[in-house]
Motif scaffolding. Sequence first.
Motif, PDB file in Angstrom:
ATOM      1  N   UNK A  31     -10.662  30.189   3.761  1.00  0.00           N
ATOM      2  CA  UNK A  31     -10.018  29.778   2.627  1.00  0.00           C
ATOM      3  C   UNK A  31      -8.966  28.487   2.740  1.00  0.00           C
ATOM      4  N   UNK A  32      -8.522  28.578   4.078  1.00  0.00           N
ATOM      5  CA  UNK A  32      -7.674  27.308   4.527  1.00  0.00           C
ATOM      6  C   UNK A  32      -8.331  26.620   5.850  1.00  0.00           C
ATOM      7  N   UNK A  33      -9.472  26.422   5.927  1.00  0.00           N
ATOM      8  CA  UNK A  33      -9.947  25.932   7.034  1.00  0.00           C
ATOM      9  C   UNK A  33      -9.436  24.519   7.094  1.00  0.00           C
ATOM     10  N   UNK A  34      -9.487  23.828   5.964  1.00  0.00           N
ATOM     11  CA  UNK A  34      -8.876  22.341   6.089  1.00  0.00           C
ATOM     12  C   UNK A  34      -7.635  22.122   6.333  1.00  0.00           C
ATOM     13  N   UNK A  35      -6.775  23.138   5.918  1.00  0.00           N
ATOM     14  CA  UNK A  35      -5.070  22.953   6.285  1.00  0.00           C
ATOM     15  C   UNK A  35      -4.901  23.216   7.863  1.00  0.00           C
ATOM     16  N   UNK A  36      -5.635  24.456   8.218  1.00  0.00           N
ATOM     17  CA  UNK A  36      -5.587  24.848   9.494  1.00  0.00           C
ATOM     18  C   UNK A  36      -6.277  23.834  10.511  1.00  0.00           C
ATOM     19  N   UNK A  37      -7.329  23.147  10.121  1.00  0.00           N
ATOM     20  CA  UNK A  37      -8.023  22.167  11.091  1.00  0.00           C
ATOM     21  C   UNK A  37      -6.883  20.808  11.010  1.00  0.00           C
ATOM     22  N   UNK A  38      -6.414  20.551   9.755  1.00  0.00           N
ATOM     23  CA  UNK A  38      -5.564  19.541   9.912  1.00  0.00           C
ATOM     24  C   UNK A  38      -4.210  19.739  10.651  1.00  0.00           C
ATOM     25  N   UNK A  39      -3.689  20.891  10.570  1.00  0.00           N
ATOM     26  CA  UNK A  39      -2.407  21.122  11.462  1.00  0.00           C
ATOM     27  C   UNK A  39      -2.663  21.001  12.836  1.00  0.00           C
ATOM     28  N   UNK A  42       0.935  -1.160  -0.091  1.00  0.00           N
ATOM     29  CA  UNK A  42      -0.101   0.167   0.083  1.00  0.00           C
ATOM     30  C   UNK A  42       0.851   1.382  -0.076  1.00  0.00           C
ATOM     31  N   UNK A  43       1.854   1.292   0.735  1.00  0.00           N
ATOM     32  CA  UNK A  43       2.885   2.335   0.778  1.00  0.00           C
ATOM     33  C   UNK A  43       3.342   2.836  -0.435  1.00  0.00           C
ATOM     34  N   UNK A  44       3.791   1.459  -1.275  1.00  0.00           N
ATOM     35  CA  UNK A  44       4.547   1.955  -2.890  1.00  0.00           C
ATOM     36  C   UNK A  44       3.535   2.439  -3.633  1.00  0.00           C
ATOM     37  N   UNK A  45       2.277   1.885  -3.419  1.00  0.00           N
ATOM     38  CA  UNK A  45       1.067   2.342  -4.214  1.00  0.00           C
ATOM     39  C   UNK A  45       0.704   3.767  -3.989  1.00  0.00           C
ATOM     40  N   UNK A  46       0.517   4.109  -2.739  1.00  0.00           N
ATOM     41  CA  UNK A  46      -0.019   5.452  -2.367  1.00  0.00           C
ATOM     42  C   UNK A  46       1.029   6.522  -2.873  1.00  0.00           C
ATOM     43  N   UNK A  47       2.172   6.316  -2.851  1.00  0.00           N
ATOM     44  CA  UNK A  47       3.152   6.995  -3.212  1.00  0.00           C
ATOM     45  C   UNK A  47       3.306   7.426  -4.730  1.00  0.00           C
ATOM     46  N   UNK A  48       2.564   6.387  -5.643  1.00  0.00           N
ATOM     47  CA  UNK A  48       2.605   6.605  -7.304  1.00  0.00           C
ATOM     48  C   UNK A  48       0.899   6.622  -7.428  1.00  0.00           C
ATOM     49  N   UNK A  49       0.169   6.796  -6.741  1.00  0.00           N
ATOM     50  CA  UNK A  49      -1.120   6.808  -7.079  1.00  0.00           C
ATOM     51  C   UNK A  49      -1.677   8.029  -7.641  1.00  0.00           C
ATOM     52  N   UNK A  50      -2.390   8.093  -8.525  1.00  0.00           N
ATOM     53  CA  UNK A  50      -3.266   9.617  -8.986  1.00  0.00           C
ATOM     54  C   UNK A  50      -4.175  10.195  -7.741  1.00  0.00           C
ATOM     55  N   UNK A  51      -3.660  10.357  -6.694  1.00  0.00           N
ATOM     56  CA  UNK A  51      -4.580  11.063  -5.608  1.00  0.00           C
ATOM     57  C   UNK A  51      -4.056  12.233  -5.468  1.00  0.00           C
ATOM     58  N   UNK A  52      -4.761  13.295  -5.637  1.00  0.00           N
ATOM     59  CA  UNK A  52      -4.393  14.673  -5.457  1.00  0.00           C
ATOM     60  C   UNK A  52      -4.463  14.899  -4.151  1.00  0.00           C
ATOM     61  N   UNK A  53      -3.372  15.505  -3.347  1.00  0.00           N
ATOM     62  CA  UNK A  53      -3.401  15.692  -1.882  1.00  0.00           C
ATOM     63  C   UNK A  53      -3.445  17.113  -1.565  1.00  0.00           C
ATOM     64  N   UNK A  54      -4.355  17.751  -0.755  1.00  0.00           N
ATOM     65  CA  UNK A  54      -4.474  19.064  -0.559  1.00  0.00           C
ATOM     66  C   UNK A  54      -3.272  19.789  -0.012  1.00  0.00           C
ATOM     67  N   UNK A  89      -4.701  10.313   8.013  1.00  0.00           N
ATOM     68  CA  UNK A  89      -5.585  11.280   8.089  1.00  0.00           C
ATOM     69  C   UNK A  89      -5.501  12.146   6.840  1.00  0.00           C
ATOM     70  N   UNK A  90      -4.240  12.449   6.592  1.00  0.00           N
ATOM     71  CA  UNK A  90      -3.850  13.376   5.494  1.00  0.00           C
ATOM     72  C   UNK A  90      -4.227  12.831   4.041  1.00  0.00           C
ATOM     73  N   UNK A  91      -4.086  11.582   4.007  1.00  0.00           N
ATOM     74  CA  UNK A  91      -4.497  10.919   2.573  1.00  0.00           C
ATOM     75  C   UNK A  91      -5.967  10.858   2.669  1.00  0.00           C
ATOM     76  N   UNK A  92      -6.679  10.453   3.691  1.00  0.00           N
ATOM     77  CA  UNK A  92      -8.134  10.043   3.838  1.00  0.00           C
ATOM     78  C   UNK A  92      -8.776  11.601   3.489  1.00  0.00           C
ATOM     79  N   UNK A  93      -8.387  12.686   4.216  1.00  0.00           N
ATOM     80  CA  UNK A  93      -8.890  13.826   4.029  1.00  0.00           C
ATOM     81  C   UNK A  93      -8.968  14.342   2.737  1.00  0.00           C
ATOM     82  N   UNK A  94      -7.639  13.997   2.098  1.00  0.00           N
ATOM     83  CA  UNK A  94      -7.592  14.535   0.473  1.00  0.00           C
ATOM     84  C   UNK A  94      -8.458  13.612  -0.348  1.00  0.00           C
TER      85      UNK A  94
END
Length: 238
Positions: A193-201, A170-182, A222-227
Amino acid sequence: MNLKKHIPNFLTLLNLLCGCIAIVFISDFRFDLAFYFVCLGIFFDFFDGFLARKFGVSGPLGVQLDSLADMVTSGVAPGFVMVYLLAGDYVHAPIQGYLPYLGFIITLGACYRLANFNIDTRQSDSFIGLPTPANALFIMSLPLVVADYQNAKFLAIVMNKWVLIGITLLSAYVMNAEIPLFSLKIKNFSFAKYKLQIGFLAASVVMIVTMQFLAIPLIIIMYVLLSVLNNFFTKRKL
């Protein structure tokens, strides 16, 4: 002689040095020190690019050096850790069998991502696929989580070889998957504008304070799932 143009490359080489030292500590079963040196390497990795842009000295040499250094710190080191986790042996003993070497699939995935990142023009402000430093932190933290939580059921799940192989693939896949991360870049303090970033941090800080090493893999997940959720709701709005 313009010293400014050499500072980012010097930091990149320090990143590489940290990765080399981390590998030595891994071979000596000092996973805690290996983790800290990988963290230090990632710190240098962040600031070499930041200073290159700040000084206006970005160039092809820096790009290639950065990927080569990351290959060691965020590719070889986590792959090496997974080899030992799959071996299930924390004492100085030869690795038995061939199964543990599947851990280097992480290294292969990191190599492919780093090469692809250099030619992908879409990833200037945000990432597509999990960045190799984030993946390295996830893998490097696993033996520390195991050491902290001496619970038989927990250890049986985390240290199960099939679970570890699943994490590796899964690690090797997620690094190369076409998943845009915020993007985590906050250019101005606008909560709307940045509520997602501020909330995540903010959540990440609370998790690190309360859960320590366990927080690291959970934050990456959490970062991947939120994205993924953010991408889904953004598409629905469009």
